[in-house]
Design a protein around this motif. Sequence first.
Motif, PDB file in Angstrom:
ATOM      1  N   ARG A  98       0.814  -1.216   0.000  1.00  0.00           N
ATOM      2  CA  ARG A  98       0.000   0.000   0.000  1.00  0.00           C
ATOM      3  C   ARG A  98       0.849   1.268   0.000  1.00  0.00           C
ATOM      4  N   ARG A  99       2.002   1.166  -0.638  1.00  0.00           N
ATOM      5  CA  ARG A  99       2.909   2.316  -0.715  1.00  0.00           C
ATOM      6  C   ARG A  99       3.371   2.587  -2.146  1.00  0.00           C
ATOM      7  N   GLY A 100       2.665   1.982  -3.113  1.00  0.00           N
ATOM      8  CA  GLY A 100       2.972   2.237  -4.519  1.00  0.00           C
ATOM      9  C   GLY A 100       3.997   1.323  -5.137  1.00  0.00           C
ATOM     10  N   VAL A 101       4.420   0.306  -4.417  1.00  0.00           N
ATOM     11  CA  VAL A 101       5.477  -0.566  -4.932  1.00  0.00           C
ATOM     12  C   VAL A 101       4.993  -1.383  -6.131  1.00  0.00           C
ATOM     13  N   ALA A 102       3.781  -1.924  -6.072  1.00  0.00           N
ATOM     14  CA  ALA A 102       3.281  -2.745  -7.182  1.00  0.00           C
ATOM     15  C   ALA A 102       3.187  -1.921  -8.468  1.00  0.00           C
ATOM     16  N   GLY A 103       2.705  -0.688  -8.357  1.00  0.00           N
ATOM     17  CA  GLY A 103       2.625   0.176  -9.531  1.00  0.00           C
ATOM     18  C   GLY A 103       3.990   0.465 -10.114  1.00  0.00           C
ATOM     19  N   ALA A 104       4.966   0.701  -9.250  1.00  0.00           N
ATOM     20  CA  ALA A 104       6.330   0.957  -9.707  1.00  0.00           C
ATOM     21  C   ALA A 104       6.922  -0.289 -10.363  1.00  0.00           C
ATOM     22  N   LEU A 105       6.627  -1.459  -9.809  1.00  0.00           N
ATOM     23  CA  LEU A 105       7.110  -2.704 -10.397  1.00  0.00           C
ATOM     24  C   LEU A 105       6.531  -2.910 -11.795  1.00  0.00           C
ATOM     25  N   LEU A 106       5.242  -2.646 -11.959  1.00  0.00           N
ATOM     26  CA  LEU A 106       4.631  -2.825 -13.274  1.00  0.00           C
ATOM     27  C   LEU A 106       5.234  -1.847 -14.279  1.00  0.00           C
ATOM     28  N   ALA A 107       5.402  -0.606 -13.870  1.00  0.00           N
ATOM     29  CA  ALA A 107       6.035   0.378 -14.757  1.00  0.00           C
ATOM     30  C   ALA A 107       7.446  -0.068 -15.132  1.00  0.00           C
ATOM     31  N   GLY A 108       8.188  -0.572 -14.167  1.00  0.00           N
ATOM     32  CA  GLY A 108       9.538  -1.038 -14.437  1.00  0.00           C
ATOM     33  C   GLY A 108       9.560  -2.246 -15.352  1.00  0.00           C
ATOM     34  N   ALA A 109       8.577  -3.144 -15.173  1.00  0.00           N
ATOM     35  CA  ALA A 109       8.489  -4.325 -16.029  1.00  0.00           C
ATOM     36  C   ALA A 109       8.184  -3.928 -17.471  1.00  0.00           C
ATOM     37  N   VAL A 110       7.281  -2.960 -17.647  1.00  0.00           N
ATOM     38  CA  VAL A 110       6.968  -2.467 -18.993  1.00  0.00           C
ATOM     39  C   VAL A 110       8.203  -1.835 -19.620  1.00  0.00           C
ATOM     40  N   ASP A 111       8.887  -0.994 -18.891  1.00  0.00           N
ATOM     41  CA  ASP A 111      10.110  -0.355 -19.392  1.00  0.00           C
ATOM     42  C   ASP A 111      11.119  -1.420 -19.841  1.00  0.00           C
ATOM     43  N   PHE A 112      11.310  -2.423 -19.002  1.00  0.00           N
ATOM     44  CA  PHE A 112      12.274  -3.483 -19.283  1.00  0.00           C
ATOM     45  C   PHE A 112      11.900  -4.237 -20.556  1.00  0.00           C
ATOM     46  N   ALA A 113      10.614  -4.587 -20.687  1.00  0.00           N
ATOM     47  CA  ALA A 113      10.156  -5.317 -21.868  1.00  0.00           C
ATOM     48  C   ALA A 113      10.340  -4.489 -23.138  1.00  0.00           C
ATOM     49  N   VAL A 114       9.966  -3.204 -23.078  1.00  0.00           N
ATOM     50  CA  VAL A 114      10.105  -2.331 -24.247  1.00  0.00           C
ATOM     51  C   VAL A 114      11.576  -2.197 -24.638  1.00  0.00           C
ATOM     52  N   GLN A 115      12.442  -2.057 -23.661  1.00  0.00           N
ATOM     53  CA  GLN A 115      13.879  -1.936 -23.938  1.00  0.00           C
ATOM     54  C   GLN A 115      14.428  -3.185 -24.618  1.00  0.00           C
ATOM     55  N   HIS A 116      13.766  -4.321 -24.397  1.00  0.00           N
ATOM     56  CA  HIS A 116      14.212  -5.571 -24.999  1.00  0.00           C
ATOM     57  C   HIS A 116      13.381  -5.946 -26.224  1.00  0.00           C
ATOM     58  N   GLY A 117      12.720  -4.958 -26.804  1.00  0.00           N
ATOM     59  CA  GLY A 117      12.064  -5.164 -28.085  1.00  0.00           C
ATOM     60  C   GLY A 117      10.645  -5.673 -28.041  1.00  0.00           C
ATOM     61  N   ALA A 118       9.995  -5.633 -26.884  1.00  0.00           N
ATOM     62  CA  ALA A 118       8.612  -6.117 -26.806  1.00  0.00           C
ATOM     63  C   ALA A 118       7.700  -5.296 -27.711  1.00  0.00           C
TER      64      ALA A 118
END
Length: 201
Positions: A121-141
Motif C-alpha cells: 500500500r505504498r505504490g510498490v506494485a505500480g512501480a514494479l509494473l512500470a519497471g516491467a513495462v520499461d524493461f520489456a520495451v527496452q528488450h524489443g517487446a
Amino acid sequence: MSAQTITVEAVRPDLWPRVQQVFGEKGDPAGCWCQWFKLTGARFRELTVDERSQSLRQRIGQDPAPGVLAWLDGEPAGWAAVEPFSRYPGLARSPITKRTADDPADPWAVTCFVVRADARRRGVAGALLAGAVDFAVQHGATVIEGYPVDTAVRPSLTAAERYHGTVSLFEDAGFRIVRRPSTIRAIMRLERAEGARRLEG
C-alpha cells in the motif's frame, strides 16, 4: 512524513541476496519462487523448495533477466516477473492464459508480483509494473500482457491471491482488457506504441 523513494531495476546475479529478502522464508512466494509458470506441473511438484529457489537463481543469470526488483527508500521491497510468453510453459497449459487464434503469438508477459508485507500500500506494485513495462520495451517487446484478478468483482481476495496483480493496477498503467476467461480474471494488453508514449510521458 518524508516523501518515499521507489526505484526499480532489472535483477542481476549480485542482487540474489536482495531477492531472497523479498521472497522471505514463509508464505506462498517462499514456496514457489516464481517457478509455477516456468515449469510443467509435474516438474514443479518434483522440486523441493530449495531447488525452486536455485532454479530462479540460475535464471537470473540469463539475458534478458527474468524480472525486476523494486527498492523502497533503499531497501528491497518487491519483485515482478516479466519475460516472453514462450518462456512460461505454464501459461500455455493454463485454460486462463493459453493462446487463442486472435492472440499475438509471443507477447511479453508480466506474470507475478511479490511485495514485502511491510512495503504494501505504498505504490510498490505500480512501480514494479512500470519497471516491467520499461524493461520489456527496452528488450524489443511489441506487445505486453498481464493476467490480473479483478478485486472489484471479488474484494475479499487475499494478498496471496493477488499475486497476478489487479485489473485496476494494470488499467492505471494503460493496459486494456481484451477478454475475461473467468469471472475474476482478465487478459490485459499494452501495445508497444502505447508503452512508448507512456515512457515518454
